[in-house]
Enzyme design. Sequence first.
Site, PDB file in Angstrom:
ATOM      1  N   SER A  88      -3.442   1.848  -2.333  1.00 38.66           N
ATOM      2  CA  SER A  88      -2.082   2.402  -2.412  1.00 38.66           C
ATOM      3  C   SER A  88      -1.510   2.226  -3.818  1.00 38.66           C
ATOM      4  O   SER A  88      -1.717   1.182  -4.448  1.00 38.66           O
ATOM      5  CB  SER A  88      -1.146   1.660  -1.452  1.00 38.66           C
ATOM      6  OG  SER A  88      -1.569   1.796  -0.123  1.00 38.66           O
ATOM      7  N   ASP A  91      10.306   0.425   9.342  1.00 34.81           N
ATOM      8  CA  ASP A  91      10.029   1.853   9.483  1.00 34.81           C
ATOM      9  C   ASP A  91      11.209   2.585   8.850  1.00 34.81           C
ATOM     10  O   ASP A  91      12.333   2.526   9.354  1.00 34.81           O
ATOM     11  CB  ASP A  91       9.892   2.217  10.967  1.00 34.81           C
ATOM     12  CG  ASP A  91       9.622   3.698  11.165  1.00 34.81           C
ATOM     13  OD1 ASP A  91       9.712   4.465  10.179  1.00 34.81           O
ATOM     14  OD2 ASP A  91       9.334   4.084  12.317  1.00 34.81           O
ATOM     15  N   ILE A 114       6.659   5.481  -0.787  1.00 37.68           N
ATOM     16  CA  ILE A 114       6.313   6.046   0.525  1.00 37.68           C
ATOM     17  C   ILE A 114       6.598   7.545   0.558  1.00 37.68           C
ATOM     18  O   ILE A 114       7.452   8.045  -0.185  1.00 37.68           O
ATOM     19  CB  ILE A 114       7.084   5.357   1.681  1.00 37.68           C
ATOM     20  CG1 ILE A 114       8.573   5.714   1.658  1.00 37.68           C
ATOM     21  CG2 ILE A 114       6.904   3.850   1.639  1.00 37.68           C
ATOM     22  CD1 ILE A 114       9.324   5.262   2.910  1.00 37.68           C
ATOM     23  N   ALA A 119       4.430  13.821   5.246  1.00 31.93           N
ATOM     24  CA  ALA A 119       4.590  15.204   5.735  1.00 31.93           C
ATOM     25  C   ALA A 119       3.425  15.488   6.679  1.00 31.93           C
ATOM     26  O   ALA A 119       2.320  14.949   6.486  1.00 31.93           O
ATOM     27  CB  ALA A 119       4.592  16.198   4.584  1.00 31.93           C
ATOM     28  N   TYR A 133       0.184  21.418  -1.825  1.00 31.08           N
ATOM     29  CA  TYR A 133       1.186  20.342  -1.874  1.00 31.08           C
ATOM     30  C   TYR A 133       2.457  20.750  -1.106  1.00 31.08           C
ATOM     31  O   TYR A 133       3.144  19.922  -0.524  1.00 31.08           O
ATOM     32  CB  TYR A 133       1.494  19.972  -3.327  1.00 31.08           C
ATOM     33  CG  TYR A 133       2.031  18.562  -3.472  1.00 31.08           C
ATOM     34  CD1 TYR A 133       1.273  17.459  -3.087  1.00 31.08           C
ATOM     35  CD2 TYR A 133       3.305  18.337  -3.986  1.00 31.08           C
ATOM     36  CE1 TYR A 133       1.768  16.170  -3.207  1.00 31.08           C
ATOM     37  CE2 TYR A 133       3.805  17.050  -4.116  1.00 31.08           C
ATOM     38  CZ  TYR A 133       3.038  15.975  -3.730  1.00 31.08           C
ATOM     39  OH  TYR A 133       3.530  14.700  -3.844  1.00 31.08           O
ATOM     40  N   LYS A 173       9.550  16.130  -3.190  1.00 23.53           N
ATOM     41  CA  LYS A 173       9.488  15.374  -4.458  1.00 23.53           C
ATOM     42  C   LYS A 173      10.545  15.875  -5.441  1.00 23.53           C
ATOM     43  O   LYS A 173      11.084  15.087  -6.230  1.00 23.53           O
ATOM     44  CB  LYS A 173       8.093  15.468  -5.081  1.00 23.53           C
ATOM     45  CG  LYS A 173       7.009  14.740  -4.302  1.00 23.53           C
ATOM     46  CD  LYS A 173       7.271  13.254  -4.154  1.00 23.53           C
ATOM     47  CE  LYS A 173       6.072  12.505  -3.590  1.00 23.53           C
ATOM     48  NZ  LYS A 173       6.422  11.133  -3.160  1.00 23.53           N
ATOM     49  N   ILE A 176      -4.470  10.115  -7.437  1.00 21.92           N
ATOM     50  CA  ILE A 176      -5.550   9.151  -7.149  1.00 21.92           C
ATOM     51  C   ILE A 176      -5.848   9.229  -5.654  1.00 21.92           C
ATOM     52  O   ILE A 176      -4.990   9.634  -4.867  1.00 21.92           O
ATOM     53  CB  ILE A 176      -5.207   7.684  -7.541  1.00 21.92           C
ATOM     54  CG1 ILE A 176      -4.014   7.139  -6.736  1.00 21.92           C
ATOM     55  CG2 ILE A 176      -4.958   7.537  -9.023  1.00 21.92           C
ATOM     56  CD1 ILE A 176      -3.851   5.608  -6.859  1.00 21.92           C
ATOM     57  N   ARG A 177      -7.067   8.839  -5.274  1.00 19.72           N
ATOM     58  CA  ARG A 177      -7.446   8.901  -3.853  1.00 19.72           C
ATOM     59  C   ARG A 177      -6.774   7.779  -3.070  1.00 19.72           C
ATOM     60  O   ARG A 177      -7.052   6.603  -3.324  1.00 19.72           O
ATOM     61  CB  ARG A 177      -8.960   8.731  -3.707  1.00 19.72           C
ATOM     62  CG  ARG A 177      -9.745   9.962  -4.011  1.00 19.72           C
ATOM     63  CD  ARG A 177     -11.233   9.732  -3.760  1.00 19.72           C
ATOM     64  NE  ARG A 177     -12.007  10.690  -4.526  1.00 19.72           N
ATOM     65  CZ  ARG A 177     -12.211  11.953  -4.140  1.00 19.72           C
ATOM     66  NH1 ARG A 177     -11.724  12.386  -3.003  1.00 19.72           N
ATOM     67  NH2 ARG A 177     -12.905  12.769  -4.911  1.00 19.72           N
ATOM     68  N   THR A 178      -5.917   8.169  -2.134  1.00 17.49           N
ATOM     69  CA  THR A 178      -5.297   7.195  -1.220  1.00 17.49           C
ATOM     70  C   THR A 178      -5.286   7.825   0.167  1.00 17.49           C
ATOM     71  O   THR A 178      -5.625   9.005   0.312  1.00 17.49           O
ATOM     72  CB  THR A 178      -3.828   6.902  -1.619  1.00 17.49           C
ATOM     73  OG1 THR A 178      -3.093   8.121  -1.542  1.00 17.49           O
ATOM     74  CG2 THR A 178      -3.716   6.310  -3.006  1.00 17.49           C
TER      75      THR A 178
HETATM   76  N1  LIG Z   1      -2.008   9.306  -4.463  1.00 17.29           N
HETATM   77  C1  LIG Z   1      -1.547  10.235  -5.282  1.00 17.29           C
HETATM   78  O1  LIG Z   1      -2.304  11.067  -5.806  1.00 17.29           O
HETATM   79  C2  LIG Z   1      -0.082  10.282  -5.604  1.00 17.29           C
HETATM   80  C3  LIG Z   1       0.337  10.949  -6.780  1.00 17.29           C
HETATM   81  C4  LIG Z   1       1.693  10.964  -7.089  1.00 17.29           C
HETATM   82  C5  LIG Z   1       2.599  10.359  -6.243  1.00 17.29           C
HETATM   83  N2  LIG Z   1       2.154   9.737  -5.104  1.00 17.29           N
HETATM   84  C6  LIG Z   1       3.155   9.096  -4.239  1.00 17.29           C
HETATM   85  O2  LIG Z   1       2.909   7.708  -4.215  1.00 17.29           O
HETATM   86  C7  LIG Z   1       3.538   7.171  -3.043  1.00 17.29           C
HETATM   87  C8  LIG Z   1       2.539   6.272  -2.343  1.00 17.29           C
HETATM   88  O3  LIG Z   1       1.492   7.039  -1.796  1.00 17.29           O
HETATM   89  P1  LIG Z   1      -0.036   6.615  -1.939  1.00 17.29           P
HETATM   90  O4  LIG Z   1      -0.738   7.771  -2.558  1.00 17.29           O
HETATM   91  O5  LIG Z   1      -0.132   5.276  -2.518  1.00 17.29           O
HETATM   92  O6  LIG Z   1      -0.529   6.636  -0.425  1.00 17.29           O
HETATM   93  P2  LIG Z   1      -0.578   5.490   0.696  1.00 17.29           P
HETATM   94  O7  LIG Z   1      -0.978   6.222   1.948  1.00 17.29           O
HETATM   95  O8  LIG Z   1      -1.409   4.370   0.276  1.00 17.29           O
HETATM   96  O9  LIG Z   1       0.942   5.022   0.792  1.00 17.29           O
HETATM   97  C9  LIG Z   1       1.923   5.742   1.496  1.00 17.29           C
HETATM   98  C10 LIG Z   1       2.771   4.712   2.185  1.00 17.29           C
HETATM   99  O10 LIG Z   1       3.885   5.342   2.839  1.00 17.29           O
HETATM  100  C11 LIG Z   1       4.166   4.541   3.970  1.00 17.29           C
HETATM  101  N3  LIG Z   1       5.052   5.219   4.919  1.00 17.29           N
HETATM  102  C12 LIG Z   1       4.908   6.467   5.449  1.00 17.29           C
HETATM  103  N4  LIG Z   1       5.905   6.688   6.337  1.00 17.29           N
HETATM  104  C13 LIG Z   1       6.693   5.557   6.349  1.00 17.29           C
HETATM  105  C14 LIG Z   1       7.851   5.168   7.056  1.00 17.29           C
HETATM  106  N5  LIG Z   1       8.441   5.956   7.970  1.00 17.29           N
HETATM  107  N6  LIG Z   1       8.375   3.942   6.811  1.00 17.29           N
HETATM  108  C15 LIG Z   1       7.816   3.098   5.921  1.00 17.29           C
HETATM  109  N7  LIG Z   1       6.686   3.424   5.218  1.00 17.29           N
HETATM  110  C16 LIG Z   1       6.146   4.629   5.440  1.00 17.29           C
HETATM  111  C17 LIG Z   1       2.780   4.262   4.543  1.00 17.29           C
HETATM  112  O11 LIG Z   1       2.831   3.192   5.444  1.00 17.29           O
HETATM  113  C18 LIG Z   1       2.009   3.945   3.273  1.00 17.29           C
HETATM  114  O12 LIG Z   1       2.065   2.557   3.000  1.00 17.29           O
HETATM  115  C19 LIG Z   1       4.009   8.363  -2.227  1.00 17.29           C
HETATM  116  O13 LIG Z   1       5.361   8.616  -2.497  1.00 17.29           O
HETATM  117  C20 LIG Z   1       3.142   9.489  -2.774  1.00 17.29           C
HETATM  118  O14 LIG Z   1       3.708  10.750  -2.560  1.00 17.29           O
HETATM  119  C21 LIG Z   1       0.843   9.668  -4.779  1.00 17.29           C
END
Ligand SMILES: NC(=O)c1ccc[n+]([C@@H]2O[C@H](COP(=O)([O-])OP(=O)(O)OC[C@H]3O[C@@H](n4cnc5c(N)ncnc54)[C@H](O)[C@@H]3O)[C@@H](O)[C@H]2O)c1
Length: 259
Positions: A19, A67, A95, A98, A159, A166, A195-197
């Site tokens: 994450s 939550d 967090i 979608a 997206y 966003k 990044i891969r998550t």
């Molecule tokens: N991975 C990417 O490529 C990327 C790029 C740019 C931005 N982001 C953003 O980074 C942030 C983190 O995402 P990530 O990629 O680390 O993925 P991730 O799946 O590791 O993290 C997403 C988190 O959101 C939490 N979440 C979802 N619904 C929730 C709720 N109702 N209450 C509390 N927590 C909730 C999940 O539990 C999880 O921990 C997000 O905002 C994502 O859009 C990700």
Amino acid sequence: MGCMDGKTGLVVGIANDRSYAWFIAKSILREGGTCLFTHLPGEKMERRVRKAVEALGVEDPWLMPMDASSDESMDVAFDAIGSQHGTLDYLVHSIAFADRDWLKEGKFVGTPRDVFTQAMDISAWTYMAMANRAAPLMSDGGGMVAMSYYGAEKAVPGYNVMGVAKAALEATTRYLAMELGEKNIRVNSISGGPIRTMSSMAVGGFSQILDWVEQKAPLKRNVTGQDVGDSAAWLLSPLASGVTGQTIYVDCGYSSMGL
Ligand SMILES: NC(=O)c1ccc[n+]([C@@H]2O[C@H](COP(=O)([O-])OP(=O)(O)OC[C@H]3O[C@@H](n4cnc5c(N)ncnc54)[C@H](O)[C@@H]3O)[C@@H](O)[C@H]2O)c1
């Protein structure tokens, strides 16, 4: 001595050790800060997040269920921070959510109302809702950071509704900065590269996005979690004392290219 020495804050959004929030916490801890954590309710979620946090070297972490779709759940978590820690210096909002059925190429125009409002609610509104609960605890100023993506400003196939959410998150950043600046609370976002998550793998065509960025970005690579984690630690620290209301790109320069 690190740039986050003596700072205690809340990190929301660790699902596992991939994450973005995990990398942000890693950088904050390395810079001398203290992190409090939340996890989605449920034993399985708690176990998973606890394991990831312990891998950061945090023994006996402060970890609460929260939550963000529930006002009551957010109230309980922030009340507990207030009563057990007194003050907060920073907040990390990492967090988003979608319905993945609508994160596929060609699946934007028909996005149902409930899918749209849920994406906006969890991915954008909650930054304001958490800021509203964190600000009263920031008695000596503070810093907040949320995670955005380039799809907020340019159409990225797949997206879709998340791009709209966003865009709202980035606008929310500016309005929060405007209102909280008087209390010396700085509010920013990072537009992070892909990044891969767990979440990003729900976006249709994600592997192609990674390949494309590697070819086109000035640095000829994708970002690492540490690239973003270090920038977040900087933004939350006194080193960024004059920076607020901004969306900072940490994307190996991809967003600066015309073609
Ligand atoms: N991975 C990417 O490529 C990327 C790029 C740019 C931005 N982001 C953003 O980074 C942030 C983190 O995402 P990530 O990629 O680390 O993925 P991730 O799946 O590791 O993290 C997403 C988190 O959101 C939490 N979440 C979802 N619904 C929730 C709720 N109702 N209450 C509390 N927590 C909730 C999940 O539990 C999880 O921990 C997000 O905002 C994502 O859009 C990700």
